[in-house]
Design an enzyme around this catalytic site. Sequence first.
Site, PDB file in Angstrom:
ATOM      1  N   ASN A 155     -53.038  -9.314   7.926  1.00 38.77           N
ATOM      2  CA  ASN A 155     -53.449 -10.428   7.058  1.00 38.77           C
ATOM      3  C   ASN A 155     -54.912 -10.218   6.667  1.00 38.77           C
ATOM      4  O   ASN A 155     -55.611  -9.385   7.250  1.00 38.77           O
ATOM      5  CB  ASN A 155     -53.234 -11.782   7.738  1.00 38.77           C
ATOM      6  CG  ASN A 155     -53.897 -11.845   9.102  1.00 38.77           C
ATOM      7  OD1 ASN A 155     -55.110 -11.723   9.209  1.00 38.77           O
ATOM      8  ND2 ASN A 155     -53.097 -11.992  10.155  1.00 38.77           N
TER       9      ASN A 155
ATOM     10  N   VAL B  91     -44.833  -7.005  12.602  1.00 38.75           N
ATOM     11  CA  VAL B  91     -45.277  -5.653  12.915  1.00 38.75           C
ATOM     12  C   VAL B  91     -46.745  -5.664  13.379  1.00 38.75           C
ATOM     13  O   VAL B  91     -47.138  -4.868  14.236  1.00 38.75           O
ATOM     14  CB  VAL B  91     -45.011  -4.711  11.712  1.00 38.75           C
ATOM     15  CG1 VAL B  91     -45.935  -4.942  10.565  1.00 38.75           C
ATOM     16  CG2 VAL B  91     -45.030  -3.267  12.143  1.00 38.75           C
ATOM     17  N   ASP B  92     -47.533  -6.581  12.851  1.00 37.57           N
ATOM     18  CA  ASP B  92     -48.942  -6.728  13.240  1.00 37.57           C
ATOM     19  C   ASP B  92     -49.049  -7.025  14.746  1.00 37.57           C
ATOM     20  O   ASP B  92     -49.779  -6.340  15.488  1.00 37.57           O
ATOM     21  CB  ASP B  92     -49.544  -7.880  12.408  1.00 37.57           C
ATOM     22  CG  ASP B  92     -51.063  -7.907  12.414  1.00 37.57           C
ATOM     23  OD1 ASP B  92     -51.666  -7.026  13.042  1.00 37.57           O
ATOM     24  OD2 ASP B  92     -51.631  -8.820  11.779  1.00 37.57           O
TER      25      ASP B  92
HETATM   26  N1  AR6 Z   1     -41.647  -1.708  13.429  1.00 41.05           N
HETATM   27  C1  AR6 Z   1     -41.299  -1.647  12.122  1.00 41.05           C
HETATM   28  N2  AR6 Z   1     -41.116  -2.738  11.346  1.00 41.05           N
HETATM   29  C2  AR6 Z   1     -41.294  -3.943  11.930  1.00 41.05           C
HETATM   30  C3  AR6 Z   1     -41.659  -4.100  13.286  1.00 41.05           C
HETATM   31  C4  AR6 Z   1     -41.842  -2.923  14.052  1.00 41.05           C
HETATM   32  N3  AR6 Z   1     -42.199  -2.948  15.329  1.00 41.05           N
HETATM   33  N4  AR6 Z   1     -41.757  -5.441  13.553  1.00 41.05           N
HETATM   34  C5  AR6 Z   1     -41.448  -6.086  12.411  1.00 41.05           C
HETATM   35  N5  AR6 Z   1     -41.160  -5.195  11.432  1.00 41.05           N
HETATM   36  P1  AR6 Z   1     -44.114  -8.738   8.782  1.00 41.05           P
HETATM   37  P2  AR6 Z   1     -45.553  -9.216   6.253  1.00 41.05           P
HETATM   38  C6  AR6 Z   1     -40.756  -5.426  10.040  1.00 41.05           C
HETATM   39  O1  AR6 Z   1     -43.805 -10.175   8.916  1.00 41.05           O
HETATM   40  O2  AR6 Z   1     -44.329  -9.758   5.627  1.00 41.05           O
HETATM   41  C7  AR6 Z   1     -48.114 -11.097  10.349  1.00 41.05           C
HETATM   42  O3  AR6 Z   1     -48.201 -12.264  11.116  1.00 41.05           O
HETATM   43  C8  AR6 Z   1     -40.197  -6.781   9.674  1.00 41.05           C
HETATM   44  O4  AR6 Z   1     -38.833  -6.856  10.045  1.00 41.05           O
HETATM   45  O5  AR6 Z   1     -44.546  -8.004  10.007  1.00 41.05           O
HETATM   46  O6  AR6 Z   1     -46.390  -8.234   5.468  1.00 41.05           O
HETATM   47  C9  AR6 Z   1     -49.456 -10.643   9.814  1.00 41.05           C
HETATM   48  O7  AR6 Z   1     -50.516 -10.991  10.669  1.00 41.05           O
HETATM   49  C10 AR6 Z   1     -40.383  -6.771   8.160  1.00 41.05           C
HETATM   50  O8  AR6 Z   1     -39.305  -6.056   7.543  1.00 41.05           O
HETATM   51  O9  AR6 Z   1     -45.273  -8.465   7.666  1.00 41.05           O
HETATM   52  C11 AR6 Z   1     -49.535 -11.371   8.505  1.00 41.05           C
HETATM   53  O10 AR6 Z   1     -50.056 -12.674   8.662  1.00 41.05           O
HETATM   54  C12 AR6 Z   1     -41.660  -5.941   7.957  1.00 41.05           C
HETATM   55  O11 AR6 Z   1     -41.913  -5.326   9.225  1.00 41.05           O
HETATM   56  C13 AR6 Z   1     -48.108 -11.427   8.030  1.00 41.05           C
HETATM   57  O12 AR6 Z   1     -47.308 -11.369   9.206  1.00 41.05           O
HETATM   58  C14 AR6 Z   1     -42.860  -6.769   7.550  1.00 41.05           C
HETATM   59  O13 AR6 Z   1     -42.821  -8.039   8.177  1.00 41.05           O
HETATM   60  C15 AR6 Z   1     -47.743 -10.270   7.153  1.00 41.05           C
HETATM   61  O14 AR6 Z   1     -46.442 -10.451   6.660  1.00 41.05           O
END
Ligand code: AR6
Length: 197
Positions: free
Chosen positions: A30, A39-40
């Site tokens: 973020n 993922v973060d």
């Molecule tokens: N490995 C690969 N992909 C993953 C993993 C993992 N370990 N965990 C989740 N994903 P998101 P955004 C996928 O929400 O939409 C955070 O709170 C997940 O299934 O991680 O860009 C940050 O701090 C999805 O398909 O990222 C920001 O505030 C993809 O990663 C916000 O979320 C992205 O989901 C960013 O949101």
Amino acid sequence: MQIMVNSTTLSLIKGDITQEETDAIVNAANARLAGGGGVDGAIHRAGGPKIMEECRKIGGCPAGSAVITTGGNLKAKYVIHTVGPIYRDGRHDEPKLLANAYKSSLEIAVKKGIKTIAFPSISTGAYGYPINEAAETALKTAIDFIKSHKMPSLVRFVLFSDRDLEIYEKTLERLIKEERSGVSDEASKSCYFKKTP
Ligand code: AR6
């Protein structure tokens, strides 16, 4: 699924990006670089507190930009933190911001001499970007970058579910088909695609 774009391998797999052994993994962060879920959260948990310390020093990162830290305890040497757009209705520059998030990450990678990089599907979790549209932007941006820079040598997308992987695979198949049937522009026609096992 794996294809060659010129001499770069473009690969799509299902997995947990924190386990990747590429030189760099990309974090969907973020703008405050404050950590969070998805993922973060997984990257900071697996990588340890050093990554957050570095993020605090950097301070922030606007949507569409990227910054780099070390990888802490991760197998990857670096984490490139990028910020995708929060999806509203597709009319608030979301496609451009999403493309810029991928582009900025790849630019940092090339500048640092990073040869292998793994991306998650940026913005398609908490930020609500429809995955079909996001997959097209992600893959097109990566392919265009590889074509013009001839680097890095490996770009991998690590998708977190079978469904996400399938969408990325179908999108990539379609982009290749369009390329072959000459739907895309002249410059991209000259690019050589070869599927490898
Ligand atoms: N490995 C690969 N992909 C993953 C993993 C993992 N370990 N965990 C989740 N994903 P998101 P955004 C996928 O929400 O939409 C955070 O709170 C997940 O299934 O991680 O860009 C940050 O701090 C999805 O398909 O990222 C920001 O505030 C993809 O990663 C916000 O979320 C992205 O989901 C960013 O949101």
